[in-house]
Design an enzyme around this catalytic site. Structure first.
Site, PDB file in Angstrom:
ATOM      1  CG  ASP A  36      -1.918  -1.138   1.184  1.00  0.00           C
ATOM      2  OD1 ASP A  36      -2.742  -1.265   2.107  1.00  0.00           O
ATOM      3  OD2 ASP A  36      -1.867  -1.907   0.195  1.00  0.00           O
ATOM      4  CE1 TYR A  39      -3.488   3.446  -5.057  1.00  0.00           C
ATOM      5  CE2 TYR A  39      -2.918   1.836  -6.746  1.00  0.00           C
ATOM      6  CZ  TYR A  39      -3.742   2.847  -6.276  1.00  0.00           C
ATOM      7  OH  TYR A  39      -4.815   3.260  -7.033  1.00  0.00           O
ATOM      8  CG  ASP A  40      -0.829   5.037  -0.102  1.00  0.00           C
ATOM      9  OD1 ASP A  40      -0.857   4.739   1.102  1.00  0.00           O
ATOM     10  OD2 ASP A  40      -1.755   4.757  -0.914  1.00  0.00           O
ATOM     11  CB  SER A  85     -36.891  -7.291 -14.707  1.00  0.00           C
ATOM     12  OG  SER A  85     -38.064  -7.737 -15.343  1.00  0.00           O
ATOM     13  CG  LEU A  86     -33.636 -11.953 -13.789  1.00  0.00           C
ATOM     14  CD1 LEU A  86     -32.674 -12.075 -12.622  1.00  0.00           C
ATOM     15  CD2 LEU A  86     -33.434 -13.087 -14.780  1.00  0.00           C
ATOM     16  CD  GLU A 116     -24.633 -14.951 -14.105  1.00  0.00           C
ATOM     17  OE1 GLU A 116     -25.217 -13.936 -13.686  1.00  0.00           O
ATOM     18  OE2 GLU A 116     -24.259 -15.064 -15.280  1.00  0.00           O
ATOM     19  CE  LYS A 118     -32.927 -11.545  -8.694  1.00  0.00           C
ATOM     20  NZ  LYS A 118     -32.872 -10.372  -7.776  1.00  0.00           N
ATOM     21  NE  ARG A 139     -34.091  -3.729 -15.150  1.00  0.00           N
ATOM     22  CZ  ARG A 139     -35.321  -3.621 -14.627  1.00  0.00           C
ATOM     23  NH1 ARG A 139     -35.507  -2.954 -13.505  1.00  0.00           N
ATOM     24  NH2 ARG A 139     -36.349  -4.186 -15.235  1.00  0.00           N
TER      25      ARG A 139
END
Ligand SMILES: NC(=O)c1c(N)nc(OC2CCCC2)nc1O[C@@H]1CCC[C@@H]1O
Length: 335
Positions: A36, A39-40, A85-86, A116, A118, A139
């Site tokens: 980290d 990265y910083d 939608s489902l 998958e 949900k 959506r």
């Protein structure tokens, strides 16, 4: 540009590529290559260079994940292809009906599926052009959603540039769909912090995710622990034609996009096994789920099956039984 500016511009580009790579390692693959602190240091170097050359700052720079100025309102976005939608299946009977109807309409003795988790979050759609994130939306009603691009840019696991792996080429235009959510652990931390601050608590991770994504101030969104998984893509320029859904998910993964685990099963019996395992394993998952999404795996079968009103004939949400309200057992004080 004079030489130092040219040199700085080149270093800025290199840092952006390096930081995007480390972002992917850390947030998507969960396997960082650097500390980290390292990265910083890279981020700080980029911030210093951008401070020296404000004209070189771009909205998708790794330094901009903290969110920009608030918007007055959300712009509307008309989806290129409706976000479906489902239909729900609440028990084995309805799952059998789903499978039997598909086998009848396709004349097949058995159909392969992909299962998958949900995710219980908020559906979104993302547009990448020339490999760069250009716009994202909720959506909404499936036809029209709200532009929440500035808020989506703050989700660290969402690449601002596609990172094609193992030789895959980024398509000219890619529209992907997925779910924004908050993990159980992050939800608890968020509500604990709000309790400390005397702020109202979120009722559940889904509400917290929706409330955080639909913020007019991206800096608030940036302070919330949003995650995202992608699970569909819309045909587009340079997007291959997939034989199966599993191929499509692997393709999204190969572009550096976060994709959830999934299970391919050869028939509805495999769905039943996966369902039983998922009901058992539901509490062990790091995110809340309200069922399993069961999708026909073969793309050409999906085309042949089409959709009824707003949901596809080739997918169903196989819901878990509602959980009886877990009676909150206060910690038993042992005196
Ligand atoms: N919530 C999910 O994890 C999920 C998923 N894994 N896969 C899909 O596939 C779409 C594709 C076309 C029809 C459904 N949809 C999901 O959620 C839907 C999106 C809109 C309403 C549900 O939340």
């Amino acid at each position: 540009m004079n030489t130092s500016k040219t040199a700085d511009a080149a270093r800025i580009e290199q840092l952006r590529r390096e930081l995007a790579h480390h972002n992917h390692r850390y947030y998507v693959l969960d396997s960082p290559e650097i500390s980290d602190a390292e990265y910083d240091r890279l981020i700080r170097e980029l911030q210093e260079l951008e401070a020296r050359h404000p004209d070189l700052v771009t909205v998708d720079s790794p330094t901009q994940r903290v969110g920009g100025a608030p918007a007055e309102k959300f712009e509307k976005v008309i989806h290129r292809a409706p976000m479906l939608s489902l239909a729900n299946a609440f028990g084995d009977e309805e799952l059998s009906d789903f499978d039997e109807r598909i086998r009848r309409q396709t004349g097949l003795a058995q159909v392969a599926y992909v299962c998958e988790p949900k995710l219980d979050g908020l559906a979104i759609t993302l547009l990448y052009e020339q490999g760069r994130f250009v716009r994202g939306a909720t959506r909404g009603d499936g036809t029209e959603g709200e532009d929440v691009s500035s808020n989506l840019r703050t989700i660290r696991s969402l690449p601002m540039e596609l990172l094609p792996q193992n030789g895959v080429k980024a398509p000219g235009s890619l529209e992907v769909r997925g779910e924004v959510f908050i993990s159980k652990k992050d939800f608890k931390k968020l509500n604990d912090a709000r309790e400390q601050e005397g702020e109202p608590l979120f009722a559940n991770p889904r509400n917290a995710a929706a409330g955080s994504l639909r913020q007019l101030d991206p800096r608030i969104t940036a302070s919330r622990p949003l995650s995202v998984y992608l699970y569909e893509c819309v045909p587009g320029e340079g997007v291959p034609a997939f034989r199966t859904h599993a191929e499509k998910l692997e393709y999204l993964k190969s572009l550096g996009l976060p994709v959830n685990r999934y299970v391919h099963v050869p028939s509805v019996e495999g769905v039943r096994e996966q369902y039983r395992a998922s009901v058992e394993g539901r509490h062990a998952l790091p995110f809340e789920v309200d069922g399993m999404v069961v999708k026909v795996d073969e793309e050409d079968l999906r085309q042949r099956l089409g959709q009824i009103s707003k949901s596809p004939r080739w997918a169903v949400a196989y819901k878990f039984p509602p959980e009886e309200e877990a009676t909150l057992v206060e910690d038993i004080q042992v005196y």
